[in-house]
Design a protein around this motif. Structure first.
Motif, PDB file in Angstrom:
ATOM      1  N   GLY A  66      47.804  48.154  36.474  1.00  0.00           N
ATOM      2  CA  GLY A  66      47.217  49.439  36.123  1.00  0.00           C
ATOM      3  C   GLY A  66      45.902  49.358  35.383  1.00  0.00           C
ATOM      4  N   ALA A  67      45.313  48.156  35.274  1.00  0.00           N
ATOM      5  CA  ALA A  67      44.053  47.999  34.538  1.00  0.00           C
ATOM      6  C   ALA A  67      42.866  48.506  35.346  1.00  0.00           C
ATOM      7  CB  ALA A  67      43.851  46.523  34.169  1.00  0.00           C
ATOM      8  N   ALA A  68      41.798  48.868  34.631  1.00  0.00           N
ATOM      9  CA  ALA A  68      40.539  49.252  35.273  1.00  0.00           C
ATOM     10  C   ALA A  68      39.690  47.990  35.417  1.00  0.00           C
ATOM     11  CB  ALA A  68      39.818  50.299  34.437  1.00  0.00           C
ATOM     12  N   LEU A  69      39.608  47.478  36.645  1.00  0.00           N
ATOM     13  CA  LEU A  69      38.937  46.197  36.913  1.00  0.00           C
ATOM     14  C   LEU A  69      37.788  46.353  37.894  1.00  0.00           C
ATOM     15  CD1 LEU A  69      42.153  43.985  37.302  1.00  0.00           C
ATOM     16  CD2 LEU A  69      40.670  44.125  35.282  1.00  0.00           C
ATOM     17  N   GLY A  70      37.278  47.557  38.035  1.00  0.00           N
ATOM     18  CA  GLY A  70      36.183  47.774  38.976  1.00  0.00           C
ATOM     19  C   GLY A  70      34.948  46.973  38.620  1.00  0.00           C
ATOM     20  N   ASP A  71      34.278  46.447  39.645  1.00  0.00           N
ATOM     21  CA  ASP A  71      33.022  45.714  39.484  1.00  0.00           C
ATOM     22  C   ASP A  71      33.182  44.463  38.624  1.00  0.00           C
ATOM     23  OD1 ASP A  71      30.308  45.420  40.150  1.00  0.00           O
ATOM     24  OD2 ASP A  71      29.658  46.318  38.248  1.00  0.00           O
ATOM     25  N   THR A  72      34.370  43.852  38.642  1.00  0.00           N
ATOM     26  CA  THR A  72      34.576  42.593  37.930  1.00  0.00           C
ATOM     27  C   THR A  72      34.237  41.408  38.837  1.00  0.00           C
ATOM     28  OG1 THR A  72      36.924  42.747  38.523  1.00  0.00           O
ATOM     29  CG2 THR A  72      36.300  43.434  36.301  1.00  0.00           C
ATOM     30  N   HIS A  73      33.938  40.272  38.215  1.00  0.00           N
ATOM     31  CA  HIS A  73      33.652  39.026  38.931  1.00  0.00           C
ATOM     32  C   HIS A  73      34.600  37.952  38.412  1.00  0.00           C
ATOM     33  CE1 HIS A  73      30.067  41.195  40.043  1.00  0.00           C
ATOM     34  NE2 HIS A  73      29.642  40.201  40.793  1.00  0.00           N
ATOM     35  N   TRP A  74      35.239  37.249  39.345  1.00  0.00           N
ATOM     36  CA  TRP A  74      36.214  36.220  38.997  1.00  0.00           C
ATOM     37  C   TRP A  74      35.805  34.939  39.739  1.00  0.00           C
ATOM     38  CZ3 TRP A  74      40.603  38.134  36.162  1.00  0.00           C
ATOM     39  CH2 TRP A  74      40.640  39.538  36.055  1.00  0.00           C
ATOM     40  N   ILE A  75      35.373  33.932  38.998  1.00  0.00           N
ATOM     41  CA  ILE A  75      34.860  32.709  39.597  1.00  0.00           C
ATOM     42  C   ILE A  75      35.707  31.520  39.128  1.00  0.00           C
ATOM     43  CG2 ILE A  75      32.821  31.296  40.037  1.00  0.00           C
ATOM     44  CD1 ILE A  75      32.470  34.251  40.812  1.00  0.00           C
ATOM     45  N   SER A  76      36.306  30.799  40.089  1.00  0.00           N
ATOM     46  CA  SER A  76      37.063  29.575  39.798  1.00  0.00           C
ATOM     47  C   SER A  76      38.154  29.794  38.757  1.00  0.00           C
ATOM     48  CB  SER A  76      36.117  28.452  39.338  1.00  0.00           C
ATOM     49  OG  SER A  76      35.169  28.154  40.343  1.00  0.00           O
ATOM     50  N   CYS A  77      38.819  30.936  38.829  1.00  0.00           N
ATOM     51  CA  CYS A  77      39.914  31.217  37.897  1.00  0.00           C
ATOM     52  C   CYS A  77      41.241  30.723  38.462  1.00  0.00           C
ATOM     53  CB  CYS A  77      40.000  32.718  37.617  1.00  0.00           C
ATOM     54  SG  CYS A  77      38.588  33.357  36.664  1.00  0.00           S
ATOM     55  N   ARG A  78      42.174  30.392  37.562  1.00  0.00           N
ATOM     56  CA  ARG A  78      43.493  29.924  37.940  1.00  0.00           C
ATOM     57  C   ARG A  78      44.481  31.038  37.610  1.00  0.00           C
ATOM     58  NH1 ARG A  78      41.046  26.795  34.756  1.00  0.00           N
ATOM     59  NH2 ARG A  78      42.590  26.841  33.055  1.00  0.00           N
ATOM     60  N   GLY A  79      44.997  31.697  38.665  1.00  0.00           N
ATOM     61  CA  GLY A  79      45.759  32.915  38.434  1.00  0.00           C
ATOM     62  C   GLY A  79      47.109  32.973  39.111  1.00  0.00           C
ATOM     63  N   ARG A  80      47.774  31.846  39.247  1.00  0.00           N
ATOM     64  CA  ARG A  80      49.091  31.846  39.890  1.00  0.00           C
ATOM     65  C   ARG A  80      50.000  32.905  39.274  1.00  0.00           C
ATOM     66  NH1 ARG A  80      53.068  29.630  37.446  1.00  0.00           N
ATOM     67  NH2 ARG A  80      51.667  28.289  36.203  1.00  0.00           N
ATOM     68  N   GLN A  81      50.613  33.717  40.126  1.00  0.00           N
ATOM     69  CA  GLN A  81      51.604  34.732  39.757  1.00  0.00           C
ATOM     70  C   GLN A  81      51.057  35.804  38.805  1.00  0.00           C
ATOM     71  OE1 GLN A  81      54.872  31.938  38.616  1.00  0.00           O
ATOM     72  NE2 GLN A  81      56.023  32.939  40.245  1.00  0.00           N
ATOM     73  N   ALA A  82      49.757  35.986  38.784  1.00  0.00           N
ATOM     74  CA  ALA A  82      49.200  37.098  38.008  1.00  0.00           C
ATOM     75  C   ALA A  82      49.561  38.427  38.672  1.00  0.00           C
ATOM     76  CB  ALA A  82      47.690  36.960  37.879  1.00  0.00           C
ATOM     77  N   ASP A  83      49.639  39.470  37.878  1.00  0.00           N
ATOM     78  CA  ASP A  83      50.070  40.780  38.358  1.00  0.00           C
ATOM     79  C   ASP A  83      48.908  41.772  38.283  1.00  0.00           C
ATOM     80  OD1 ASP A  83      51.426  43.031  39.113  1.00  0.00           O
ATOM     81  OD2 ASP A  83      52.789  43.077  37.396  1.00  0.00           O
ATOM     82  N   PHE A  84      48.457  42.218  39.480  1.00  0.00           N
ATOM     83  CA  PHE A  84      47.397  43.221  39.568  1.00  0.00           C
ATOM     84  C   PHE A  84      47.944  44.524  40.142  1.00  0.00           C
ATOM     85  CE2 PHE A  84      45.271  39.123  39.653  1.00  0.00           C
ATOM     86  CZ  PHE A  84      44.151  39.310  38.860  1.00  0.00           C
ATOM     87  N   LYS A  85      49.227  44.728  40.015  1.00  0.00           N
ATOM     88  CA  LYS A  85      49.880  45.904  40.599  1.00  0.00           C
ATOM     89  C   LYS A  85      49.224  47.196  40.107  1.00  0.00           C
ATOM     90  CE  LYS A  85      53.814  46.738  38.859  1.00  0.00           C
ATOM     91  NZ  LYS A  85      55.222  46.510  38.474  1.00  0.00           N
ATOM     92  N   ALA A  86      48.847  48.058  41.073  1.00  0.00           N
ATOM     93  CA  ALA A  86      48.287  49.385  40.795  1.00  0.00           C
ATOM     94  C   ALA A  86      46.991  49.344  39.991  1.00  0.00           C
ATOM     95  CB  ALA A  86      49.313  50.264  40.089  1.00  0.00           C
ATOM     96  N   ALA A  87      46.341  48.177  39.906  1.00  0.00           N
ATOM     97  CA  ALA A  87      45.052  48.091  39.217  1.00  0.00           C
ATOM     98  C   ALA A  87      43.935  48.620  40.112  1.00  0.00           C
ATOM     99  CB  ALA A  87      44.765  46.637  38.825  1.00  0.00           C
ATOM    100  N   ASP A  88      42.869  49.114  39.495  1.00  0.00           N
ATOM    101  CA  ASP A  88      41.681  49.536  40.232  1.00  0.00           C
ATOM    102  C   ASP A  88      40.697  48.371  40.230  1.00  0.00           C
ATOM    103  OD1 ASP A  88      39.419  50.624  41.336  1.00  0.00           O
ATOM    104  OD2 ASP A  88      39.431  52.438  40.111  1.00  0.00           O
ATOM    105  N   VAL A  89      40.627  47.658  41.358  1.00  0.00           N
ATOM    106  CA  VAL A  89      39.811  46.449  41.469  1.00  0.00           C
ATOM    107  C   VAL A  89      38.639  46.702  42.421  1.00  0.00           C
ATOM    108  CG1 VAL A  89      40.032  43.916  41.622  1.00  0.00           C
ATOM    109  CG2 VAL A  89      42.064  45.276  41.312  1.00  0.00           C
ATOM    110  N   THR A  90      38.238  47.949  42.551  1.00  0.00           N
ATOM    111  CA  THR A  90      37.183  48.343  43.492  1.00  0.00           C
ATOM    112  C   THR A  90      35.874  47.601  43.206  1.00  0.00           C
ATOM    113  OG1 THR A  90      38.181  50.551  43.553  1.00  0.00           O
ATOM    114  CG2 THR A  90      35.967  50.328  44.457  1.00  0.00           C
ATOM    115  N   ASP A  91      35.184  47.197  44.290  1.00  0.00           N
ATOM    116  CA  ASP A  91      33.845  46.577  44.200  1.00  0.00           C
ATOM    117  C   ASP A  91      33.847  45.286  43.388  1.00  0.00           C
ATOM    118  OD1 ASP A  91      32.308  48.501  45.720  1.00  0.00           O
ATOM    119  OD2 ASP A  91      32.538  49.878  44.036  1.00  0.00           O
ATOM    120  N   SER A  92      34.931  44.541  43.445  1.00  0.00           N
ATOM    121  CA  SER A  92      35.015  43.304  42.676  1.00  0.00           C
ATOM    122  C   SER A  92      34.865  42.075  43.564  1.00  0.00           C
ATOM    123  CB  SER A  92      36.344  43.248  41.912  1.00  0.00           C
ATOM    124  OG  SER A  92      36.396  44.280  40.952  1.00  0.00           O
ATOM    125  N   VAL A  93      34.557  40.938  42.954  1.00  0.00           N
ATOM    126  CA  VAL A  93      34.273  39.694  43.669  1.00  0.00           C
ATOM    127  C   VAL A  93      35.178  38.590  43.128  1.00  0.00           C
ATOM    128  CG1 VAL A  93      32.547  37.903  44.105  1.00  0.00           C
ATOM    129  CG2 VAL A  93      31.868  40.327  44.117  1.00  0.00           C
TER     130      VAL A  93
END
Length: 233
Positions: A66-93
């Motif tokens: 449920g987080a607001a993650l629009g226009d975020t950039h994620w480079i070389s991150c380690r995210g096994r089993q992370a939860d982005f359920k219902a998050a707003d990830v619009t326009d992200s890389v």
């Protein structure tokens, strides 16, 4: 205070929980650039992280539900089993990220991109994906029911063993990649160019969804071989 239009404020080598991250956001009054930070297992659900950058961060098993993650950039991150359920990830890389077994159910992923990422076993059911793009990404065993790839250029995507029930591939072009052993029930491939994709494991009886698609002579021979027939020049 940093102007919101300027570059995100750099934060490096910190272990951050929810309270610490919120304090940094409040102090900066602008997006952050987290570099080599440890957010593993943290609860960041419903936080406003719009415009933030994450470089080489550990986000394994963290919750961004449920987080607001629009226009975020994620480079070389380690995210096994992370939860982005219902998050707003619009326009992200997302680039070169390990996002295996992540949860994106009901997330807003419009106009976002994943390049050189690992999304093995990821769940994207009921996500909003208009304009979402993938390139050179592992989607092995991912849950992608009903997703639209219509008219997309699909470069180096490994859909092996993925659940693609009801997916729309009409007029898409595959450049490399694999559909080996994927569940293609009720998929649509009208006008799709499949000549460069691995169709291994496909049985001719399962080929009906490919009506209207273009395949190579080698792929056709492989399908006929499944019936015990040999194609001679």
């Amino acid at each position: 205070m940093t102007d919101s239009a300027s570059s995100p404020q750099l934060i490096t080598w910190q272990t951050l929980g929810r309270a610490a991250l919120q304090a940094l956001l409040d102090e900066a009054g602008a997006p952050l650039h987290l570099e080599d930070c440890d957010l593993e297992g943290g609860d960041f659900s419903r936080l406003d992280l719009r415009g933030c950058h994450f470089t080489r961060c550990a986000i394994m098993e963290a919750s961004f539900a449920g987080a607001a993650l629009g226009d975020t950039h994620w480079i070389s991150c380690r995210g096994r089993q992370a939860d982005f359920k219902a998050a707003d990830v619009t326009d992200s890389v997302f680039e070169k990220c390990d996002l295996n077994n992540t949860n994106w159910r009901r997330a807003k992923l419009g106009a976002s991109s994943f390049t050189h990422c690992k999304l093995t076993g990821a769940h994207l059911e009921d996500a909003a994906t208009l304009g979402l793009t993938f390139a050179d990404t592992l989607l092995i065993g991912a849950f992608l029911q009903g997703m639209s790839f219509r008219k997309c250029l699909l470069q180096g995507l490994d859909f092996s063993d993925a659940d693609l029930v009801g997916a729309d591939f009409r007029e898409a072009v595959f450049i490399g990649g694999s559909l080996r052993n994927a569940n293609l029930q009720d998929c649509r491939f009208d006008g799709t160019d499949l000549r460069e994709v691995d169709l291994g494991g496909l049985k001719l009886i399962d080929a009906r969804p490919f009506r209207g698609a273009t395949i190579s002579s080698a792929q056709a021979a492989m399908l006929l071989h499944e019936l015990g027939l040999t194609v001679l020049d």
